[in-house]
Design a protein around this motif. Structure first.
Motif, PDB file in Angstrom:
ATOM      1  N   LEU A 175       1.064  -9.966  10.688  1.00 14.52           N
ATOM      2  CA  LEU A 175       1.217  -8.531  10.932  1.00 14.52           C
ATOM      3  C   LEU A 175       2.680  -8.121  10.879  1.00 14.52           C
ATOM      4  CD1 LEU A 175       0.134  -5.739  11.664  1.00 14.52           C
ATOM      5  CD2 LEU A 175       0.205  -6.445  14.082  1.00 14.52           C
ATOM      6  N   ALA A 176       3.563  -8.901  11.478  1.00 17.90           N
ATOM      7  CA  ALA A 176       4.996  -8.584  11.464  1.00 17.90           C
ATOM      8  C   ALA A 176       5.534  -8.581  10.035  1.00 17.90           C
ATOM      9  CB  ALA A 176       5.775  -9.575  12.333  1.00 17.90           C
ATOM     10  N   TRP A 177       5.079  -9.518   9.219  1.00 18.49           N
ATOM     11  CA  TRP A 177       5.545  -9.580   7.828  1.00 18.49           C
ATOM     12  C   TRP A 177       5.189  -8.290   7.092  1.00 18.49           C
ATOM     13  CZ3 TRP A 177       3.914  -9.174   2.868  1.00 18.49           C
ATOM     14  CH2 TRP A 177       4.734  -9.713   1.874  1.00 18.49           C
ATOM     15  N   TYR A 178       3.936  -7.874   7.208  1.00 19.15           N
ATOM     16  CA  TYR A 178       3.511  -6.637   6.550  1.00 19.15           C
ATOM     17  C   TYR A 178       4.209  -5.416   7.140  1.00 19.15           C
ATOM     18  CZ  TYR A 178      -0.170  -8.731   3.695  1.00 19.15           C
ATOM     19  OH  TYR A 178      -0.849  -9.448   2.748  1.00 19.15           O
ATOM     20  N   ALA A 179       4.354  -5.380   8.447  1.00 14.02           N
ATOM     21  CA  ALA A 179       4.997  -4.231   9.103  1.00 14.02           C
ATOM     22  C   ALA A 179       6.451  -4.090   8.666  1.00 14.02           C
ATOM     23  CB  ALA A 179       4.905  -4.371  10.616  1.00 14.02           C
ATOM     24  N   GLU A 180       7.169  -5.202   8.588  1.00 19.37           N
ATOM     25  CA  GLU A 180       8.567  -5.151   8.158  1.00 19.37           C
ATOM     26  C   GLU A 180       8.673  -4.742   6.693  1.00 19.37           C
ATOM     27  OE1 GLU A 180       9.946  -9.024   9.286  1.00 19.37           O
ATOM     28  OE2 GLU A 180       9.875  -8.507  11.435  1.00 19.37           O
ATOM     29  N   ALA A 181       7.798  -5.274   5.861  1.00 14.98           N
ATOM     30  CA  ALA A 181       7.823  -4.930   4.434  1.00 14.98           C
ATOM     31  C   ALA A 181       7.533  -3.440   4.225  1.00 14.98           C
ATOM     32  CB  ALA A 181       6.812  -5.784   3.669  1.00 14.98           C
ATOM     33  N   LEU A 182       6.519  -2.926   4.904  1.00  9.18           N
ATOM     34  CA  LEU A 182       6.174  -1.509   4.732  1.00  9.18           C
ATOM     35  C   LEU A 182       7.193  -0.591   5.396  1.00  9.18           C
ATOM     36  CD1 LEU A 182       2.285  -1.554   4.940  1.00  9.18           C
ATOM     37  CD2 LEU A 182       3.717  -1.213   2.942  1.00  9.18           C
ATOM     38  N   ARG A 183       7.825  -1.037   6.469  1.00  8.23           N
ATOM     39  CA  ARG A 183       8.891  -0.225   7.075  1.00  8.23           C
ATOM     40  C   ARG A 183      10.042  -0.070   6.082  1.00  8.23           C
ATOM     41  NH1 ARG A 183      11.248  -1.995  12.781  1.00  8.23           N
ATOM     42  NH2 ARG A 183      11.696  -3.880  11.589  1.00  8.23           N
ATOM     43  N   THR A 184      10.408  -1.147   5.410  1.00 10.82           N
ATOM     44  CA  THR A 184      11.464  -1.090   4.398  1.00 10.82           C
ATOM     45  C   THR A 184      11.089  -0.121   3.286  1.00 10.82           C
ATOM     46  OG1 THR A 184      12.159  -3.343   4.893  1.00 10.82           O
ATOM     47  CG2 THR A 184      12.779  -2.472   2.729  1.00 10.82           C
ATOM     48  N   GLN A 185       9.859  -0.194   2.828  1.00 15.08           N
ATOM     49  CA  GLN A 185       9.400   0.699   1.763  1.00 15.08           C
ATOM     50  C   GLN A 185       9.342   2.162   2.221  1.00 15.08           C
ATOM     51  OE1 GLN A 185      10.095  -1.386  -0.884  1.00 15.08           O
ATOM     52  NE2 GLN A 185       8.575  -0.024  -1.780  1.00 15.08           N
ATOM     53  N   ARG A 186       8.893   2.414   3.454  1.00 11.84           N
ATOM     54  CA  ARG A 186       8.850   3.800   3.963  1.00 11.84           C
ATOM     55  C   ARG A 186      10.252   4.395   4.003  1.00 11.84           C
ATOM     56  NH1 ARG A 186       5.722   1.646   7.835  1.00 11.84           N
ATOM     57  NH2 ARG A 186       7.249   1.963   9.483  1.00 11.84           N
ATOM     58  N   ARG A 187      11.225   3.600   4.375  1.00 11.82           N
ATOM     59  CA  ARG A 187      12.601   4.083   4.449  1.00 11.82           C
ATOM     60  C   ARG A 187      13.139   4.420   3.052  1.00 11.82           C
ATOM     61  NH1 ARG A 187      14.772  -0.147   9.039  1.00 11.82           N
ATOM     62  NH2 ARG A 187      13.911   0.997  10.806  1.00 11.82           N
ATOM     63  N   ALA A 188      12.658   3.695   2.047  1.00  8.10           N
ATOM     64  CA  ALA A 188      13.095   3.942   0.669  1.00  8.10           C
ATOM     65  C   ALA A 188      12.371   5.146   0.058  1.00  8.10           C
ATOM     66  CB  ALA A 188      12.864   2.700  -0.185  1.00  8.10           C
ATOM     67  N   GLY A 189      11.267   5.565   0.682  1.00  5.37           N
ATOM     68  CA  GLY A 189      10.489   6.692   0.175  1.00  5.37           C
ATOM     69  C   GLY A 189       9.063   6.288  -0.090  1.00  5.37           C
ATOM     70  N   THR A 190       8.161   7.230   0.092  1.00  3.36           N
ATOM     71  CA  THR A 190       6.739   6.960  -0.122  1.00  3.36           C
ATOM     72  C   THR A 190       6.267   7.725  -1.361  1.00  3.36           C
ATOM     73  OG1 THR A 190       6.104   8.791   1.330  1.00  3.36           O
ATOM     74  CG2 THR A 190       6.311   6.624   2.348  1.00  3.36           C
ATOM     75  N   PRO A 191       5.150   7.293  -1.950  1.00  7.27           N
ATOM     76  CA  PRO A 191       4.686   7.959  -3.177  1.00  7.27           C
ATOM     77  C   PRO A 191       4.379   9.446  -3.010  1.00  7.27           C
ATOM     78  CG  PRO A 191       3.595   5.843  -2.898  1.00  7.27           C
ATOM     79  CD  PRO A 191       4.357   6.097  -1.635  1.00  7.27           C
ATOM     80  N   TYR A 192       3.985   9.851  -1.826  1.00  7.13           N
ATOM     81  CA  TYR A 192       3.720  11.264  -1.554  1.00  7.13           C
ATOM     82  C   TYR A 192       3.844  11.531  -0.090  1.00  7.13           C
ATOM     83  CZ  TYR A 192      -1.025   9.395  -0.896  1.00  7.13           C
ATOM     84  OH  TYR A 192      -2.123   8.655  -0.523  1.00  7.13           O
TER      85      TYR A 192
END
Length: 192
Positions: A175-192
């Protein structure tokens, strides 16, 4: 960096045993330095869904919904603790989850399912996976099923069976691995 992982409990029954799993998971998340507030539908007292949070004019949603919206917007992941009711998702859990939508987007979820019997609630986990994905918080591949919960965790959520610690460590690592990966992506911007 610490993660914020609301632990959403899915039962309101007076003699519920799922609170043991929630307490156990909160303790294990906090031991890792994460913030893990309990979202307890028995304490929230949400009405049956009539309007989603977003359907209330700004600032007019009931106080528990405003509080949850703020918590969810700051969350990095969600950990859902679910019993199995008639091979499905408990109504209290469905009602609690259905009040929100966008607040879940781009965050992973994890499912801890349980039962008093031998199957550990896995029959509820399958429809719950589909529901969580539709809400915008897809679940991680692994589950944490706890069969015979009343024999594995005591009233305070303290383990009485050693296997649960090993299984939980792997589950929370994922869970931490996915949470950290998606947090990084959210900070870079989301598709919509």
């Amino acid at each position: 960096m610490p993660l914020t992982v609301p632990v959403i409990l899915g039962s309101v029954r007076s003699d519920r045993i799922g609170i043991r799993a929630a307490r156990f998971l909160i303790a294990r998340l906090e031991a890792r330095g994460h913030v893990a507030p309990l979202v307890d539908p028995a304490e929230l007292g949400l009405p049956l869904l009539d309007r989603m949070y977003k359907e209330h004019p700004g600032g007019t949603a009931p106080e528990p919904l405003e509080r949850l919206a703020k918590l969810y917007r700051g969350a990095d992941a969600f950990l859902v603790v679910s019993a199995e009711y008639n091979h499905g998702v408990p109504p209290a859990l469905s009602n609690t989850l259905d009040h929100f939508l966008e607040e879940y987007y781009w965050r992973p979820s994890a499912i801890c399912c349980y039962s008093a019997g031998q199957f550990g609630g896995v029959r509820a986990a399958m429809p719950l996976r589909a529901m969580l994905a539709e809400l915008g918080m897809p679940s991680i591949p692994s589950l944490l099923p706890i069969p015979r919960l009343q024999k594995v965790l005591d009233q305070d959520g303290t383990p009485t069976d050693a296997w649960i610690e090993t299984a939980t460590a792997k589950f929370l690592d994922e869970l931490a691995w996915y949470a950290e990966a998606l947090r990084t992506q959210r900070r870079a911007g989301t598709p919509y």
